[in-house]
Motif scaffolding. Structure first.
Motif, mmCIF file in Angstrom:
data_model
loop_
_atom_site.group_PDB
_atom_site.id
_atom_site.type_symbol
_atom_site.label_atom_id
_atom_site.label_comp_id
_atom_site.label_asym_id
_atom_site.label_seq_id
_atom_site.Cartn_x
_atom_site.Cartn_y
_atom_site.Cartn_z
ATOM 1 N N PRO A 1 23.350 -71.604 2.493
ATOM 2 C CA PRO A 1 22.080 -71.582 1.762
ATOM 3 C C PRO A 1 22.149 -72.462 0.529
ATOM 4 C CG PRO A 1 23.320 -69.579 1.343
ATOM 5 C CD PRO A 1 24.058 -70.322 2.419
ATOM 6 N N GLU A 2 21.004 -73.035 0.165
ATOM 7 C CA GLU A 2 20.969 -73.837 -1.050
ATOM 8 C C GLU A 2 21.038 -72.960 -2.283
ATOM 9 O OE1 GLU A 2 17.568 -76.322 -0.918
ATOM 10 O OE2 GLU A 2 18.427 -77.713 0.540
ATOM 11 N N VAL B 1 23.203 -70.396 -7.891
ATOM 12 C CA VAL B 1 23.282 -68.936 -7.911
ATOM 13 C C VAL B 1 22.084 -68.387 -8.671
ATOM 14 C CG1 VAL B 1 24.676 -66.928 -8.518
ATOM 15 C CG2 VAL B 1 25.791 -69.071 -7.877
ATOM 16 N N ASN B 2 21.217 -67.691 -7.983
ATOM 17 C CA ASN B 2 20.066 -67.065 -8.627
ATOM 18 C C ASN B 2 20.518 -65.934 -9.536
ATOM 19 O OD1 ASN B 2 18.037 -68.624 -7.427
ATOM 20 N ND2 ASN B 2 18.007 -67.316 -5.606
ATOM 21 N N SER C 1 15.342 -69.992 0.825
ATOM 22 C CA SER C 1 16.740 -70.412 0.984
ATOM 23 C C SER C 1 16.860 -71.264 2.230
ATOM 24 C CB SER C 1 17.638 -69.191 1.110
ATOM 25 O OG SER C 1 18.966 -69.566 1.297
ATOM 26 N N GLN C 2 17.147 -72.547 2.034
ATOM 27 C CA GLN C 2 17.245 -73.452 3.162
ATOM 28 C C GLN C 2 18.685 -73.588 3.616
ATOM 29 O OE1 GLN C 2 15.517 -77.044 1.766
ATOM 30 N NE2 GLN C 2 13.451 -76.204 1.580
ATOM 31 N N THR C 3 18.885 -73.922 4.872
ATOM 32 C CA THR C 3 20.223 -74.082 5.435
ATOM 33 C C THR C 3 20.615 -75.546 5.479
ATOM 34 O OG1 THR C 3 19.971 -72.116 6.781
ATOM 35 C CG2 THR C 3 21.644 -73.673 7.469
ATOM 36 N N ALA D 1 32.679 -64.806 1.487
ATOM 37 C CA ALA D 1 31.957 -65.685 2.408
ATOM 38 C C ALA D 1 30.523 -65.882 1.928
ATOM 39 C CB ALA D 1 31.972 -65.106 3.809
ATOM 40 N N VAL D 2 30.109 -67.143 1.857
ATOM 41 C CA VAL D 2 28.738 -67.458 1.459
ATOM 42 C C VAL D 2 28.021 -68.276 2.537
ATOM 43 C CG1 VAL D 2 29.163 -67.317 -1.019
ATOM 44 C CG2 VAL D 2 29.581 -69.481 0.184
#
Length: 474
Positions: free
Chosen positions: A420-421, A387-388, A39-41, A432-433
């Motif tokens: 997160p991607e 969304v995984n 998960s990249q920012t 909140a994500v």
């Protein structure tokens, strides 16, 4: 027909087996689910907001207050407590009668303006400046607050502290808590079974008076701590120089400015400190417990000369002791902006006007260099994220925040978005994500959430089975 049904059943069974394998691995290609291992920012590049032309550190050095007489000084934005300038503003120092702004705030919170206050021997013994109240006399708390703030009477400060502390104890006792658990404090001069409502302050001992004052000072310190004032320690309600086993009576220029910024939010505080002159009398008690005006009359005049020295001054308090020197805390309002300035140790006798000169420099620095600026506004559609294992493969995000504040051309504002991607299901709408962070001059100013616009439930066996069944149906 049988052959067709057998073939259909075989296919259905095979589909279920495949379904189990797919759901077990949390991937179902027909639903366009993307699985990303890391998960990249996502961060937006630094944004610099300037009011006017780009300025240099030399520009700032030329504009900031210089050649101040005060050893400790600060000016802050009264709306958000941000420090705009400070000179040793975080160093603890004696602050004399500027302490009394907190005394008023605590009295307004825990006392009743119309309650009657009794004078103790201890309160009547306070040194100048005095109202010259006498032991056993009664006054309305409101009147003592005017005495305190208009002419800085030390005996009034102690009378206020004792009576408000006693009211606090009575209220605690009525709630079933007479041990001051909230302050981690145990009474030492009063019997634990004392009915505080029966105490006559006129007859208590000096040690009992001092304990009431200590309780009041503890309330002052708790309030200061709630404001984020971590280098403040109050011992007396009048600001007289004092020291105990925990340290000296002191605050910092920045802490005191933040306390005043909270004080001026109170309408009663402003009304008291802006009054030019006020008259009152002591109160006599009748046999039936009611009161009437006594013969001991007073008129107090506002000693805060700075109220007339600059347009927009809304409150202030002077102070002086041998340790503290001349001190002054002031609040000024211009165009709905509030600036609060503090000077401590600003000269000693012979230099009484230094505090006015320094205060003007501090406030003018704020007025001339800081302007209302929209730093951040609502973003209705920020970014999409994957969304995984979610029924909805992607969701949109938004940021429901607005930030406006006073900024100068010297300020750099960096807004960093952390999102997160990919994110794991389930996701609830408006949760909140991610976060957006605002940095001013490399210092974190505030953070607020990045929110999901919609929900995405987690893929389940039941959901997958439902999709397969619907796929087989005509």
């Amino acid at each position: 027909m049988k052959k067709y049904m057998y073939k259909l059943a075989s296919r259905f069974l095979a589909a279920i087996i495949i379904l189990l394998l797919i759901c077990e691995s949390f991937s179902y290609s027909n639903l366009s689910i993307e699985t990303i291992a890391t998960s990249q920012t996502q961060s937006r590049p630094i944004t610099t907001l300037c009011i006017n032309e780009v300025s240099t550190s030399d520009d700032y050095n030329k504009s900031k207050p210089s050649n101040l007489y005060a050893k400790y000084a600060a000016v802050i934005d009264g709306s958000n407590y941000r420090v705009l300038f400070e000179k040793d503003g975080f160093a603890p120092a004696a602050n004399a009668s500027t302490t009394k702004i907190m005394t008023v705030l605590i009295a307004l919170e825990y006392g009743n303006l119309d309650q009657f206050a009794t004078v103790s021997k201890y309160a009547a013994s306070m040194p100048d400046v005095q109202l010259n109240i006498s032991s056993g006399e009664h006054y309305v708390l409101r009147d003592l607050l005017y005495s305190l703030m208009l002419q800085s009477h030390n005996d009034s400060a102690v009378a206020i502290a004792e009576n408000v502390a006693l009211t606090y104890l009575i209220n605690l006792q009525n709630k079933g808590d007479s041990t001051l658990n909230a302050m981690n404090y145990t009474m030492s001069t009063f019997d634990p079974i004392t009915d505080f409502a029966t105490i006559d302050i006129a007859t208590i001992s000096t040690e009992q008076s001092k304990e009431l004052v200590h309780i009041f000072a503890t309330l002052m310190n708790l309030k200061a701590s709630s404001f984020g004032c971590t280098n403040t320690y109050f011992i007396t309600p009048n600001g007289l120089d004092a020291e105990d086993e925990n340290g000296k009576h002191s605050t910092t220029a920045v802490d005191l400015a933040r306390i005043m910024a909270h004080c001026v939010q109170n309408e009663n505080f402003l009304k008291i400190t802006q009054t030019k002159t006020y008259s009152f009398t002591n109160q006599k008690e009748k046999d039936d417990g009611t009161y009437f005006a006594g013969s001991h009359s007073f008129t107090v005049n506002n000693a805060n000369a700075f109220l007339q020295m600059m347009d927009g001054v809304i409150s202030g308090k002077t102070g002086f002791t041998g340790d503290a020197g001349y001190c002054y805390v002031c609040a000024l309002k211009r165009d709905n902006n509030i600036f609060v300035s503090v000077v401590l140790a600003c000269g000693w006798p012979g230099n009484k006007s230094y505090k006015w000169a320094d205060t003007k420099k501090l406030l003018n620095f704020g007025i001339e260099n800081y302007f209302d600026t929209n730093v951040f506004t609502y973003i209705s559609d920020y970014k999409d994220i994957t969304v995984n294992n979610g029924i909805t493969p992607t969701i949109k995000t938004y940021i429901n925040s607005d930030v406006a504040m006073q900024l100068s051309r010297f300020d750099n504002v960096n807004i960093i978005y952390s999102l997160p991607e990919t994110i794991d299901a389930p996701i609830i709408a408006d949760s909140a994500v991610g976060t957006a962070s605002i940095y001013i001059n490399d210092q974190l100013y505030c953070e607020f959430p990045i929110l999901a616009k919609s929900s995405s439930e987690k893929i389940s066996y039941i959901y997958c089975l439902d999709k397969i069944i619907k796929g087989f149906l005509p």
